[in-house]
Design an enzyme around this catalytic site. Structure first.
Site, PDB file in Angstrom:
ATOM      1  N   GLN A  77      37.448  38.250  32.331  1.00 11.67           N
ATOM      2  CA  GLN A  77      38.522  38.066  32.680  1.00 11.67           C
ATOM      3  C   GLN A  77      39.564  37.696  31.697  1.00 11.67           C
ATOM      4  O   GLN A  77      40.621  38.038  31.553  1.00 11.67           O
ATOM      5  CB  GLN A  77      38.630  36.949  33.985  1.00 11.67           C
ATOM      6  CG  GLN A  77      39.853  36.489  34.675  1.00 11.67           C
ATOM      7  CD  GLN A  77      40.438  37.639  35.070  1.00 11.67           C
ATOM      8  OE1 GLN A  77      39.937  38.275  35.956  1.00 11.67           O
ATOM      9  NE2 GLN A  77      41.854  37.898  35.009  1.00 11.67           N
ATOM     10  N   HIS A 119      33.832  33.112  32.414  1.00 14.01           N
ATOM     11  CA  HIS A 119      34.254  34.479  33.066  1.00 14.01           C
ATOM     12  C   HIS A 119      34.954  35.279  31.653  1.00 14.01           C
ATOM     13  O   HIS A 119      36.043  35.439  31.700  1.00 14.01           O
ATOM     14  CB  HIS A 119      35.199  34.392  34.193  1.00 14.01           C
ATOM     15  CG  HIS A 119      35.325  35.302  34.922  1.00 14.01           C
ATOM     16  ND1 HIS A 119      34.824  36.596  34.531  1.00 14.01           N
ATOM     17  CD2 HIS A 119      36.192  35.767  35.998  1.00 14.01           C
ATOM     18  CE1 HIS A 119      35.181  37.567  35.500  1.00 14.01           C
ATOM     19  NE2 HIS A 119      36.014  37.202  36.408  1.00 14.01           N
ATOM     20  N   ARG A 151      26.480  39.399  37.521  1.00 11.06           N
ATOM     21  CA  ARG A 151      27.413  38.043  38.162  1.00 11.06           C
ATOM     22  C   ARG A 151      26.503  37.111  38.852  1.00 11.06           C
ATOM     23  O   ARG A 151      25.950  37.550  39.807  1.00 11.06           O
ATOM     24  CB  ARG A 151      28.612  38.757  39.125  1.00 11.06           C
ATOM     25  CG  ARG A 151      29.211  37.663  39.819  1.00 11.06           C
ATOM     26  CD  ARG A 151      30.613  37.984  40.561  1.00 11.06           C
ATOM     27  NE  ARG A 151      31.580  38.218  39.702  1.00 11.06           N
ATOM     28  CZ  ARG A 151      32.991  38.084  40.058  1.00 11.06           C
ATOM     29  NH1 ARG A 151      33.360  37.962  41.334  1.00 11.06           N
ATOM     30  NH2 ARG A 151      33.839  38.177  39.049  1.00 11.06           N
ATOM     31  N   ARG A 154      41.677  44.547  33.769  1.00 12.67           N
ATOM     32  CA  ARG A 154      40.267  44.317  33.509  1.00 12.67           C
ATOM     33  C   ARG A 154      39.551  45.564  33.214  1.00 12.67           C
ATOM     34  O   ARG A 154      38.527  45.515  32.369  1.00 12.67           O
ATOM     35  CB  ARG A 154      39.664  43.839  35.183  1.00 12.67           C
ATOM     36  CG  ARG A 154      40.263  42.466  35.455  1.00 12.67           C
ATOM     37  CD  ARG A 154      39.674  41.410  34.639  1.00 12.67           C
ATOM     38  NE  ARG A 154      38.088  41.539  34.800  1.00 12.67           N
ATOM     39  CZ  ARG A 154      37.532  40.954  35.558  1.00 12.67           C
ATOM     40  NH1 ARG A 154      37.933  40.385  36.496  1.00 12.67           N
ATOM     41  NH2 ARG A 154      36.233  41.030  35.428  1.00 12.67           N
ATOM     42  N   ASP A 190      43.709  29.271  39.128  1.00 11.33           N
ATOM     43  CA  ASP A 190      42.634  29.788  39.552  1.00 11.33           C
ATOM     44  C   ASP A 190      42.255  29.201  40.893  1.00 11.33           C
ATOM     45  O   ASP A 190      42.887  28.032  41.061  1.00 11.33           O
ATOM     46  CB  ASP A 190      41.268  29.675  38.807  1.00 11.33           C
ATOM     47  CG  ASP A 190      40.044  30.386  39.155  1.00 11.33           C
ATOM     48  OD1 ASP A 190      40.071  31.223  40.216  1.00 11.33           O
ATOM     49  OD2 ASP A 190      39.008  30.020  38.594  1.00 11.33           O
ATOM     50  N   CYS A 218      43.649  34.811  38.039  1.00  9.85           N
ATOM     51  CA  CYS A 218      42.808  35.816  37.931  1.00  9.85           C
ATOM     52  C   CYS A 218      42.496  36.355  39.242  1.00  9.85           C
ATOM     53  O   CYS A 218      41.907  37.562  38.979  1.00  9.85           O
ATOM     54  CB  CYS A 218      41.608  35.038  37.114  1.00  9.85           C
ATOM     55  SG  CYS A 218      41.207  33.697  38.300  1.00  9.85           S
TER      56      CYS A 218
HETATM   57  N1  NVA Z   1      36.684  30.292  39.564  1.00  8.31           N
HETATM   58  C1  NVA Z   1      36.600  31.425  40.365  1.00  8.31           C
HETATM   59  C2  NVA Z   1      36.823  32.795  39.632  1.00  8.31           C
HETATM   60  C3  NVA Z   1      36.778  33.836  40.611  1.00  8.31           C
HETATM   61  C4  NVA Z   1      37.254  35.208  39.676  1.00  8.31           C
HETATM   62  C5  NVA Z   1      35.093  31.593  41.089  1.00  8.31           C
HETATM   63  O1  NVA Z   1      34.133  31.403  40.216  1.00  8.31           O
HETATM   64  O2  NVA Z   1      35.114  31.720  42.083  1.00  8.31           O
HETATM   65  N1   CP Z   2      39.103  38.006  38.976  1.00  5.79           N
HETATM   66  C1   CP Z   2      37.878  38.286  39.361  1.00  5.79           C
HETATM   67  O1   CP Z   2      36.910  38.377  38.717  1.00  5.79           O
HETATM   68  O2   CP Z   2      38.037  39.091  40.445  1.00  5.79           O
HETATM   69  P1   CP Z   2      36.654  39.565  41.581  1.00  5.79           P
HETATM   70  O3   CP Z   2      36.136  38.101  41.933  1.00  5.79           O
HETATM   71  O4   CP Z   2      37.406  40.199  42.794  1.00  5.79           O
HETATM   72  O5   CP Z   2      35.632  40.382  40.660  1.00  5.79           O
END
Ligand code: NVA
Ligand code: CP
Length: 301
Positions: free
Chosen positions: A131, A128, A101, A288, A220, A260
């Protein structure tokens, strides 16, 4: 599949095979006889916060017979400037798979190219994919099929989730409507590439127009990780781009609302709509685990 770097890099057949396997793994959880990660240690390299992704991977790796090693970038030399190229060549000699990540998509691609081990995108600024695979599984369960699907994404269409939805629609050939402010439209070049690949994407400034007759309403956060300094400006820009009762009323009568997570009630979704659709949203979160177990199983086959 050698890696899972993006939805863009998958074929329709790979997406559908992953969802099918996820369904089987969900139905047989706790009764598995095959342990495809037995004897392996997978590393989770995270440069951003996570609840769902971290826990679902740690649990999933264990359920597939492997061990998980959580490596926060702030605690390894990567966070002090050691290049991703060197991190990849070191870890590739020690761990058996990587779940990453981070910010730049190119860092995941570099890691995959240089480490020699299966690499999974657990969220970048661009995509992502984990997801989306869980979301598609959830939609099949709730809606019955992905054929003829109409999805409306309301909010920051240029974030990782918006972009991954664009590629899911392009690969699987369903209709995607994006509702977002002008400033947060995905680049025209990206839309053109997705359309050339078969995507039917429309973009509007009007959330109710996007929602009209949609089967799925999706949103989101307005402020993705890494954009915190823009929070005040973004919140002002996105005020209209909320899933609320009017937007739900414009959708198909049995439309499902998905998110999400994490969710910010009163911002991208009202508390009332969130709670009415909480069962679906938390089913989506549970999926997930099943979707990612399917991905790791396929990376080992
Ligand atoms: N668009 C959000 C998704 C979180 C799962 C982010 O990148 O923070
Ligand atoms: N939806 C998602 O990726 O959640 P987290 O940021 O908690 O991993």
């Amino acid at each position: 599949m050698q890696h899972l770097l993006s939805i863009e890099s998958l074929t329709a057949a790979e997406i559908l095979k992953t969802i099918d396997l996820a369904k089987k793994l969900k139905a047989t959880r706790g009764m598995e006889t095959s342990k495809p990660l037995a004897g392996e240690c997978w590393g989770l390299l995270f440069s951003k916060s996570s609840t769902r992704t971290r826990v679902s991977f740690e649990v999933g790796i264990r359920e597939l017979g492997g061990e998980a090693l959580f490596l926060s970038s702030s605690e390894i030399q990567l966070g002090r400037g050691e290049p991703i190229e060197d991190t990849a060549r070191v870890l590739g000699r020690m761990i058996h798979g990587a779940v990453i990540r981070t910010f730049k998509q190119s860092d995941i691609e570099t890691f995959a190219a240089l480490s020699g081990i299966p690499t999974i995108n657990a969220l970048t600024d661009e995509e992502h994919p984990c997801q989306i695979l869980a979301d598609l599984l959830t939609i099949e369960e709730l809606h019955g099929s992905l054929d003829g699907l109409k999805v409306a994404f309301i909010g920051d269409a240029d974030c990782n989730m918006g972009r991954s939805w664009i590629w899911a629609a392009a690969r699987l050939g369903f209709e995607l409507r994006l509702a977002c402010p002008e400033l947060y439209r995905p680049p025209a070049e990206l839309i053109a590439r997705a359309e050339a690949a078969g995507g039917a994407v429309t973009i509007t400034n009007d959330p109710e127009e996007a929602a009209h007759g949609a089967d799925i309403l999706y949103t989101d956060v307005w402020v993705s990780m890494g954009k915190e300094e823009e929070a005040e400006y973004r919140t002002a820009q996105f005020t209209r781009y909320q899933i609320n009762d009017s937007v739900v009323a414009a959708a198909a009568p049995k439309a499902h609302v998905l998110h999400c997570l994490p969710a910010y009630r009163g911002k991208e979704i009202t508390a009332e709509v969130f709670e009415r659709h909480a069962d679906a949203i938390f089913q989506q979160a549970e999926n997930r685990l099943h979707a990612q177990k399917a991905v790791m199983t396929l990376l080992k086959s």
